[in-house]
Design a protein around this motif. Structure first.
Motif, PDB file in Angstrom:
ATOM      1  N   GLN A 173      75.808  66.106 123.063  1.00 34.07           N
ATOM      2  CA  GLN A 173      76.639  67.310 123.056  1.00 34.07           C
ATOM      3  C   GLN A 173      75.907  68.416 122.320  1.00 34.07           C
ATOM      4  O   GLN A 173      75.641  68.294 121.130  1.00 34.07           O
ATOM      5  N   LEU A 174      75.588  69.494 123.030  1.00 37.94           N
ATOM      6  CA  LEU A 174      74.960  70.668 122.420  1.00 37.94           C
ATOM      7  C   LEU A 174      75.932  71.833 122.484  1.00 37.94           C
ATOM      8  O   LEU A 174      76.774  71.890 123.375  1.00 37.94           O
ATOM      9  N   GLN A 175      75.814  72.741 121.527  1.00 37.76           N
ATOM     10  CA  GLN A 175      76.666  73.941 121.497  1.00 37.76           C
ATOM     11  C   GLN A 175      75.796  75.183 121.573  1.00 37.76           C
ATOM     12  O   GLN A 175      74.716  75.211 120.994  1.00 37.76           O
ATOM     13  N   ARG A 176      76.266  76.185 122.281  1.00 36.43           N
ATOM     14  CA  ARG A 176      75.524  77.455 122.333  1.00 36.43           C
ATOM     15  C   ARG A 176      75.662  78.201 121.048  1.00 36.43           C
ATOM     16  O   ARG A 176      76.547  78.066 120.296  1.00 36.43           O
ATOM     17  N   LEU A 233      70.287  78.384 124.570  1.00 38.58           N
ATOM     18  CA  LEU A 233      70.816  77.698 123.386  1.00 38.58           C
ATOM     19  C   LEU A 233      70.461  78.457 122.108  1.00 38.58           C
ATOM     20  O   LEU A 233      70.730  77.984 121.009  1.00 38.58           O
ATOM     21  N   LYS A 281      68.471  77.015 118.823  1.00 40.26           N
ATOM     22  CA  LYS A 281      69.056  76.105 117.810  1.00 40.26           C
ATOM     23  C   LYS A 281      68.456  74.707 117.839  1.00 40.26           C
ATOM     24  O   LYS A 281      68.457  74.012 116.827  1.00 40.26           O
ATOM     25  N   TYR A 282      67.954  74.285 119.001  1.00 41.65           N
ATOM     26  CA  TYR A 282      67.422  72.925 119.148  1.00 41.65           C
ATOM     27  C   TYR A 282      65.968  72.941 119.617  1.00 41.65           C
ATOM     28  O   TYR A 282      65.437  71.929 120.051  1.00 41.65           O
ATOM     29  N   VAL A 326      76.430  70.969 127.491  1.00 43.44           N
ATOM     30  CA  VAL A 326      76.418  72.169 126.661  1.00 43.44           C
ATOM     31  C   VAL A 326      77.824  72.729 126.696  1.00 43.44           C
ATOM     32  O   VAL A 326      78.352  73.017 127.781  1.00 43.44           O
ATOM     33  N   SER A 379      65.902  70.858 115.103  1.00 39.36           N
ATOM     34  CA  SER A 379      66.788  69.929 115.796  1.00 39.36           C
ATOM     35  C   SER A 379      67.202  68.796 114.862  1.00 39.36           C
ATOM     36  O   SER A 379      66.377  68.238 114.139  1.00 39.36           O
ATOM     37  N   VAL A 383      73.104  65.379 129.106  1.00 40.72           N
ATOM     38  CA  VAL A 383      73.228  66.509 128.192  1.00 40.72           C
ATOM     39  C   VAL A 383      74.394  67.383 128.644  1.00 40.72           C
ATOM     40  O   VAL A 383      74.479  67.768 129.817  1.00 40.72           O
TER      41      VAL A 383
END
Length: 114
Positions: free
Chosen positions: A111-114, A83, A86-87, A14, A93, A12
């Motif tokens: 790939q996760l975004q804040r 986060l 968001k997820y 971020v 999600s 993972v």
């Protein structure tokens, strides 16, 4: 080890950086009531566990949720979500896995975004 389990691993990121302490939970779309989960290590890598450490999850379709909280030493609990939620919930999600009947499922880099 149970015969119906598939080992699951991945990484993972971020905002393109490895994220330590992100909790992943697999929410079955149908069938199994078992909760499978994992937590990322310093390099962002994870393994999923259901019944014992690193045993994986049953074959199936899942929505995957992610929460990146912080440990509050005063209350000794995890608080917040870096986060922004968001997820955090299976209805929010957009990350879904189809875990096939195999020995190992590599979830790749998430790939996760804040």
């Amino acid at each position: 080890m149970r015969d119906d389990m598939v080992k699951i691993m991945g990484v993972v990121l971020v905002d393109d950086e490895p994220a330590e302490g992100v909790v992943l939970r697999l929410h079955p779309k149908t069938g199994s009531a078992a909760i499978s989960s994992g937590i990322t290590s310093k390099d962002g890598s994870f393994q999923i566990s259901t019944y014992s450490l690193g045993d994986g999850a049953p074959v199936g379709e899942y929505v995957v949720t992610f929460v990146w909280s912080e440990f509050d030493s005063l209350t000794r609990t995890q608080v917040g979500d870096r986060l922004g939620g968001k997820y955090a919930f299976d209805d929010k999600s957009k990350i879904e896995w189809s875990v096939p009947e195999t020995d190992v499922f590599d979830a790749g880099t998430i790939q996760l975004q804040r």
